[in-house]
Motif scaffolding. Structure first.
Motif, PDB file in Angstrom:
ATOM      1  N   ALA A 191       0.828  -1.215   0.000  1.00  0.00           N
ATOM      2  CA  ALA A 191       0.000   0.000   0.000  1.00  0.00           C
ATOM      3  C   ALA A 191       0.858   1.259   0.000  1.00  0.00           C
ATOM      4  CB  ALA A 191      -0.931  -0.002   1.211  1.00  0.00           C
ATOM      5  N   ASN A 192       2.174   1.084  -0.081  1.00  0.00           N
ATOM      6  CA  ASN A 192       3.132   2.198  -0.072  1.00  0.00           C
ATOM      7  C   ASN A 192       3.001   3.048   1.195  1.00  0.00           C
ATOM      8  OD1 ASN A 192       5.328   3.459  -1.231  1.00  0.00           O
ATOM      9  ND2 ASN A 192       4.059   4.978  -2.275  1.00  0.00           N
ATOM     10  N   LYS A 193       2.792   2.399   2.333  1.00  0.00           N
ATOM     11  CA  LYS A 193       2.627   3.111   3.603  1.00  0.00           C
ATOM     12  C   LYS A 193       3.702   2.758   4.621  1.00  0.00           C
ATOM     13  CE  LYS A 193      -2.091   4.319   3.340  1.00  0.00           C
ATOM     14  NZ  LYS A 193      -2.302   5.716   3.485  1.00  0.00           N
ATOM     15  N   LEU A 194       4.564   1.835   4.292  1.00  0.00           N
ATOM     16  CA  LEU A 194       5.548   1.359   5.259  1.00  0.00           C
ATOM     17  C   LEU A 194       6.440   2.481   5.773  1.00  0.00           C
ATOM     18  CD1 LEU A 194       6.399  -1.201   6.718  1.00  0.00           C
ATOM     19  CD2 LEU A 194       8.003  -1.664   4.862  1.00  0.00           C
ATOM     20  N   PHE A 195       6.978   3.286   4.883  1.00  0.00           N
ATOM     21  CA  PHE A 195       7.883   4.358   5.294  1.00  0.00           C
ATOM     22  C   PHE A 195       7.160   5.390   6.160  1.00  0.00           C
ATOM     23  CE2 PHE A 195      10.067   8.444   4.602  1.00  0.00           C
ATOM     24  CZ  PHE A 195      11.300   8.117   5.146  1.00  0.00           C
ATOM     25  N   SER A 196       5.965   5.822   5.754  1.00  0.00           N
ATOM     26  CA  SER A 196       5.244   6.833   6.536  1.00  0.00           C
ATOM     27  C   SER A 196       4.836   6.299   7.909  1.00  0.00           C
ATOM     28  CB  SER A 196       4.020   7.353   5.774  1.00  0.00           C
ATOM     29  OG  SER A 196       3.086   6.320   5.555  1.00  0.00           O
ATOM     30  N   GLU A 197       4.487   5.003   7.981  1.00  0.00           N
ATOM     31  CA  GLU A 197       4.156   4.410   9.280  1.00  0.00           C
ATOM     32  C   GLU A 197       5.372   4.409  10.200  1.00  0.00           C
ATOM     33  OE1 GLU A 197       2.618   0.530   8.404  1.00  0.00           O
ATOM     34  OE2 GLU A 197       0.650   1.306   7.802  1.00  0.00           O
ATOM     35  N   ARG A 198       6.532   4.064   9.651  1.00  0.00           N
ATOM     36  CA  ARG A 198       7.753   4.044  10.467  1.00  0.00           C
ATOM     37  C   ARG A 198       8.165   5.451  10.878  1.00  0.00           C
ATOM     38  NH1 ARG A 198       5.718   0.073  10.122  1.00  0.00           N
ATOM     39  NH2 ARG A 198       6.564  -2.012  10.052  1.00  0.00           N
ATOM     40  N   GLN A 199       7.947   6.432  10.021  1.00  0.00           N
ATOM     41  CA  GLN A 199       8.244   7.823  10.393  1.00  0.00           C
ATOM     42  C   GLN A 199       7.403   8.226  11.605  1.00  0.00           C
ATOM     43  OE1 GLN A 199       7.538   9.929   6.635  1.00  0.00           O
ATOM     44  NE2 GLN A 199       9.614  10.740   6.834  1.00  0.00           N
ATOM     45  N   PHE A 200       6.115   7.878  11.575  1.00  0.00           N
ATOM     46  CA  PHE A 200       5.247   8.239  12.691  1.00  0.00           C
ATOM     47  C   PHE A 200       5.659   7.492  13.959  1.00  0.00           C
ATOM     48  CE2 PHE A 200       1.248   7.882  15.155  1.00  0.00           C
ATOM     49  CZ  PHE A 200       1.180   9.212  15.527  1.00  0.00           C
ATOM     50  N   GLU A 201       6.044   6.237  13.827  1.00  0.00           N
ATOM     51  CA  GLU A 201       6.513   5.483  14.993  1.00  0.00           C
ATOM     52  C   GLU A 201       7.776   6.125  15.580  1.00  0.00           C
ATOM     53  OE1 GLU A 201       6.866   1.510  13.510  1.00  0.00           O
ATOM     54  OE2 GLU A 201       4.704   1.184  13.605  1.00  0.00           O
ATOM     55  N   ASP A 202       8.641   6.673  14.725  1.00  0.00           N
ATOM     56  CA  ASP A 202       9.818   7.406  15.203  1.00  0.00           C
ATOM     57  C   ASP A 202       9.405   8.617  16.040  1.00  0.00           C
ATOM     58  OD1 ASP A 202      11.465   5.604  13.910  1.00  0.00           O
ATOM     59  OD2 ASP A 202      11.982   6.973  12.255  1.00  0.00           O
ATOM     60  N   ILE A 203       8.382   9.322  15.584  1.00  0.00           N
ATOM     61  CA  ILE A 203       7.875  10.487  16.331  1.00  0.00           C
ATOM     62  C   ILE A 203       7.352  10.047  17.690  1.00  0.00           C
ATOM     63  CG2 ILE A 203       6.028  12.222  16.404  1.00  0.00           C
ATOM     64  CD1 ILE A 203       6.370  12.384  13.288  1.00  0.00           C
ATOM     65  N   LEU A 204       6.567   8.974  17.712  1.00  0.00           N
ATOM     66  CA  LEU A 204       6.030   8.474  18.981  1.00  0.00           C
ATOM     67  C   LEU A 204       7.161   8.077  19.929  1.00  0.00           C
ATOM     68  CD1 LEU A 204       3.019   6.324  17.699  1.00  0.00           C
ATOM     69  CD2 LEU A 204       2.907   8.553  18.840  1.00  0.00           C
ATOM     70  N   MET A 205       8.160   7.348  19.414  1.00  0.00           N
ATOM     71  CA  MET A 205       9.289   6.926  20.254  1.00  0.00           C
ATOM     72  C   MET A 205      10.027   8.136  20.817  1.00  0.00           C
ATOM     73  SD  MET A 205      11.191   3.585  18.663  1.00  0.00           S
ATOM     74  CE  MET A 205      11.536   4.326  17.088  1.00  0.00           C
ATOM     75  N   THR A 206      10.290   9.121  19.977  1.00  0.00           N
ATOM     76  CA  THR A 206      11.011  10.317  20.403  1.00  0.00           C
ATOM     77  C   THR A 206      10.225  11.070  21.477  1.00  0.00           C
ATOM     78  OG1 THR A 206      12.019  10.509  18.220  1.00  0.00           O
ATOM     79  CG2 THR A 206      12.045  12.477  19.585  1.00  0.00           C
ATOM     80  N   SER A 207       8.908  11.006  21.402  1.00  0.00           N
ATOM     81  CA  SER A 207       8.056  11.689  22.379  1.00  0.00           C
ATOM     82  C   SER A 207       7.788  10.840  23.616  1.00  0.00           C
ATOM     83  CB  SER A 207       6.718  12.072  21.724  1.00  0.00           C
ATOM     84  OG  SER A 207       6.936  12.962  20.659  1.00  0.00           O
ATOM     85  N   GLY A 208       8.359   9.647  23.682  1.00  0.00           N
ATOM     86  CA  GLY A 208       8.197   8.794  24.856  1.00  0.00           C
ATOM     87  C   GLY A 208       6.862   8.069  24.916  1.00  0.00           C
ATOM     88  N   VAL A 209       6.188   7.954  23.798  1.00  0.00           N
ATOM     89  CA  VAL A 209       4.893   7.274  23.756  1.00  0.00           C
ATOM     90  C   VAL A 209       5.137   5.787  23.496  1.00  0.00           C
ATOM     91  CG1 VAL A 209       2.662   7.118  22.579  1.00  0.00           C
ATOM     92  CG2 VAL A 209       3.764   9.361  22.881  1.00  0.00           C
ATOM     93  N   VAL A 210       4.553   4.944  24.344  1.00  0.00           N
ATOM     94  CA  VAL A 210       4.673   3.494  24.202  1.00  0.00           C
ATOM     95  C   VAL A 210       3.619   3.021  23.203  1.00  0.00           C
ATOM     96  CG1 VAL A 210       4.549   1.275  25.407  1.00  0.00           C
ATOM     97  CG2 VAL A 210       5.474   3.296  26.584  1.00  0.00           C
ATOM     98  N   THR A 211       4.054   2.262  22.200  1.00  0.00           N
ATOM     99  CA  THR A 211       3.120   1.787  21.189  1.00  0.00           C
ATOM    100  C   THR A 211       2.644   0.377  21.507  1.00  0.00           C
ATOM    101  OG1 THR A 211       4.981   1.069  19.829  1.00  0.00           O
ATOM    102  CG2 THR A 211       4.042   3.228  19.335  1.00  0.00           C
ATOM    103  N   HIS A 212       1.380   0.132  21.194  1.00  0.00           N
ATOM    104  CA  HIS A 212       0.748  -1.173  21.377  1.00  0.00           C
ATOM    105  C   HIS A 212       0.004  -1.499  20.088  1.00  0.00           C
ATOM    106  CE1 HIS A 212       1.227  -0.845  25.825  1.00  0.00           C
ATOM    107  NE2 HIS A 212       1.040   0.437  25.572  1.00  0.00           N
ATOM    108  N   TYR A 213       0.343  -2.612  19.465  1.00  0.00           N
ATOM    109  CA  TYR A 213      -0.287  -2.983  18.205  1.00  0.00           C
ATOM    110  C   TYR A 213      -0.863  -4.384  18.290  1.00  0.00           C
ATOM    111  CZ  TYR A 213       2.386   0.886  16.186  1.00  0.00           C
ATOM    112  OH  TYR A 213       2.914   2.116  15.915  1.00  0.00           O
TER     113      TYR A 213
END
Length: 145
Positions: free
Chosen positions: A81-103
């Motif tokens: 779907a050509n979304k892999l890079f944009s999803e990882r960019q957003f995950e980088d933002i969450l990590m940098t902001s100290g947000v714990v991700t749950h998938y």
């Protein structure tokens, strides 16, 4: 507890990732600002608002935990779907902001079980971490349209 612990307002933030994505997309593609919501900026706004509501100095209002919950497509589906890079960019933002991700894996029927996990995690962490304030960034199905 020492005096600072008694003054400290502990804030926990919980994101329904699907809803947050809808809101962020609105501000990026439709709103006149044409920009995404800043996670750090949102956390700072929450601290400021809590300080005002609690009639206290913002120095004593801290986001001590933040969690992001969302269904997630497989790497292959995201790449197709050509979304892999944009999803990882957003995950980088969450990590940098100290947000714990749950998938949880996305199914053919969409997100399944993420709302229950979101709710139970918020309840458990509220008790365990002794939050004074919990912020839920979420929306009931059907009311977001």
């Amino acid at each position: 507890m020492n005096e600072i612990d008694n003054k400290l307002t502990r804030i926990g933030i919980f994101y329904d990732g699907n809803y947050f994505a809808h809101v962020s997309n609105y501000y990026n593609y439709i709103h006149s600002r044409r920009a995404r919501i800043s996670v750090d900026g949102l956390h700072e706004f929450i601290r400021k608002h809590v300080a005002e509501m609690e009639n206290m100095d913002i120095r004593y209002c801290h986001v001590v935990d933040s969690h992001y919950f969302r269904g997630r497509f497989s790497a292959i589906d995201s790449r197709e779907a050509n979304k892999l890079f944009s999803e990882r960019q957003f995950e980088d933002i969450l990590m940098t902001s100290g947000v714990v991700t749950h998938y949880l894996p996305m199914t053919s029927r969409g997100e399944k079980g993420i709302d229950v996990w979101f709710s139970l995690e918020a309840l458990e962490l509220a008790m365990y971490k002794r939050f004074n304030v919990i912020v839920l960034i979420a929306c009931e199905k059907g009311s977001e349209e």
